[in-house]
Design a protein around this motif. Structure first.
Motif, short mmCIF file in Angstrom:
data_model
loop_
_atom_site.label_atom_id
_atom_site.label_comp_id
_atom_site.label_asym_id
_atom_site.label_seq_id
_atom_site.Cartn_x
_atom_site.Cartn_y
_atom_site.Cartn_z
N ARG A 1 -73.74 -38.68 -49.61
CA ARG A 1 -74.22 -38.73 -50.99
C ARG A 1 -75.13 -37.53 -51.29
O ARG A 1 -75.03 -36.92 -52.35
N ALA A 2 -76.02 -37.22 -50.35
CA ALA A 2 -76.95 -36.09 -50.55
C ALA A 2 -76.18 -34.78 -50.65
O ALA A 2 -76.48 -33.95 -51.53
N LYS A 3 -75.20 -34.59 -49.80
CA LYS A 3 -74.40 -33.36 -49.84
C LYS A 3 -73.62 -33.26 -51.15
O LYS A 3 -73.59 -32.21 -51.78
N VAL A 4 -73.00 -34.35 -51.54
CA VAL A 4 -72.25 -34.36 -52.80
C VAL A 4 -73.20 -34.06 -53.97
O VAL A 4 -72.88 -33.26 -54.85
N SER A 5 -74.37 -34.66 -53.96
CA SER A 5 -75.35 -34.43 -55.04
C SER A 5 -75.72 -32.96 -55.16
O SER A 5 -75.82 -32.42 -56.26
N VAL A 6 -75.91 -32.29 -54.03
CA VAL A 6 -76.26 -30.87 -54.05
C VAL A 6 -75.14 -30.05 -54.68
O VAL A 6 -75.38 -29.21 -55.55
N PHE A 7 -73.90 -30.30 -54.26
CA PHE A 7 -72.78 -29.52 -54.80
C PHE A 7 -72.54 -29.82 -56.27
O PHE A 7 -72.20 -28.94 -57.05
N VAL A 8 -72.74 -31.07 -56.68
CA VAL A 8 -72.58 -31.43 -58.09
C VAL A 8 -73.67 -30.76 -58.92
O VAL A 8 -73.41 -30.25 -60.01
N GLU A 9 -74.89 -30.73 -58.40
CA GLU A 9 -75.98 -30.06 -59.12
C GLU A 9 -75.69 -28.56 -59.27
O GLU A 9 -75.89 -27.99 -60.34
N LEU A 10 -75.19 -27.94 -58.21
CA LEU A 10 -74.83 -26.52 -58.29
C LEU A 10 -73.72 -26.30 -59.32
O LEU A 10 -73.77 -25.36 -60.11
N TRP A 11 -72.73 -27.17 -59.32
CA TRP A 11 -71.62 -27.06 -60.27
C TRP A 11 -72.14 -27.21 -61.70
O TRP A 11 -71.77 -26.45 -62.59
N THR A 12 -73.02 -28.20 -61.91
CA THR A 12 -73.57 -28.44 -63.24
C THR A 12 -74.37 -27.23 -63.72
O THR A 12 -74.24 -26.81 -64.88
N MET A 13 -75.19 -26.66 -62.84
CA MET A 13 -75.96 -25.48 -63.22
C MET A 13 -75.03 -24.31 -63.55
O MET A 13 -75.26 -23.58 -64.52
N THR A 14 -73.97 -24.15 -62.80
CA THR A 14 -73.00 -23.08 -63.06
C THR A 14 -72.33 -23.29 -64.42
O THR A 14 -72.16 -22.34 -65.19
N GLN A 15 -71.94 -24.54 -64.71
CA GLN A 15 -71.33 -24.83 -66.01
C GLN A 15 -72.30 -24.55 -67.15
O GLN A 15 -71.92 -23.99 -68.18
N ASN A 16 -73.56 -24.95 -66.98
CA ASN A 16 -74.57 -24.70 -68.02
C ASN A 16 -74.80 -23.21 -68.22
O ASN A 16 -74.93 -22.74 -69.36
N LEU A 17 -74.85 -22.46 -67.13
CA LEU A 17 -75.02 -21.00 -67.25
C LEU A 17 -73.84 -20.36 -67.96
O LEU A 17 -74.02 -19.46 -68.79
N ALA A 18 -72.63 -20.82 -67.66
CA ALA A 18 -71.45 -20.29 -68.33
C ALA A 18 -71.49 -20.59 -69.83
O ALA A 18 -71.17 -19.73 -70.65
N ALA A 19 -71.92 -21.80 -70.19
CA ALA A 19 -72.02 -22.17 -71.61
C ALA A 19 -73.08 -21.33 -72.31
O ALA A 19 -72.88 -20.85 -73.43
N GLN A 20 -74.22 -21.13 -71.65
CA GLN A 20 -75.28 -20.31 -72.23
C GLN A 20 -74.83 -18.85 -72.37
O GLN A 20 -75.13 -18.20 -73.37
N SER A 21 -74.11 -18.37 -71.39
CA SER A 21 -73.59 -17.00 -71.44
C SER A 21 -72.64 -16.83 -72.62
O SER A 21 -72.68 -15.82 -73.33
#
Length: 192
Positions: A119-139
């Motif tokens: 669960r902890a590993k999945v949470s880390v990768f999901v958080e990274l994915w979410t931040m990447t998606q947010n950065l792409a939207a902001q860009s």
């Protein structure tokens, strides 16, 4: 299609339905949508139509094993950057782990594994994915605003030229130039 306002998808790949159900139960409550695939072929089909934050991939499956599936995933432009965590019931064999890393895995867990660690590993990768998606939207928002600002700059330059021409003209012609300049400026007003 996924975006910053939708939950991250995690692809679960295992030839045993009971293992898929166990993974779904472990991930329950996390901000993810799980998609199950019972073979490498089925996983590759899901990857053609959906974007995933992470893939949990059984290493040992019949027909197309996890290593071959991972190689196919990493060859595709669309999916090559999706992180893969291998899961296997095999004993801790360093050769299998090396094969997993060579195939593009970011991690390799042997069963039985601690569900809280997964669960902890999945949470880390999901958080990274979410931040990447947010950065792409902001860009994208910045790109749109820059385009609008450039158009506004062109309109201001055009209006300035019209106003200069109005200063040089007399009477009715000057007034028409000022009205045109004002219309250009009104149309170019930013919509922020």
């Amino acid at each position: 299609m996924t975006g910053p306002d939708r939950p991250a998808k995690v692809l679960l790949v295992d030839d045993r339905r009971d293992n898929l159900l166990a993974l779904e139960a472990i991930l329950q409550g996390l901000p993810v949508q799980t998609v199950a695939a019972e073979s490498g072929e089925e996983a590759l089909k899901h990857l053609l139509v959906d974007d995933f934050a992470l893939i949990l991939l059984d290493a040992q499956m019949p027909t197309m094993d996890g290593f071959e599936t991972a190689r196919h995933i990493k060859r595709r432009e669309r999916t090559r950057h999706v992180p893969i965590i291998f899961l296997t019931a095999a004993d801790r064999d360093s050769h299998l782990a090396l094969r997993g890393y060579a195939a593009g895995a970011v991690d390799y867990l042997t069963k039985p594994f601690d569900p809280w660690v997964l669960r902890a590993k999945v949470s880390v990768f999901v958080e990274l994915w979410t931040m990447t998606q947010n950065l792409a939207a902001q860009s994208e928002q910045v790109r749109v605003r820059e385009t609008e600002l450039r158009a506004t700059g062109v309109a201001v330059d055009e209006a300035t030229a019209l106003l200069k021409a109005a200063l040089a003209a007399d009477g009715e012609l000057g007034r028409e130039q000022v009205e045109k300049a004002m219309a250009v400026l009104a149309k170019s007003r930013p919509r922020f």
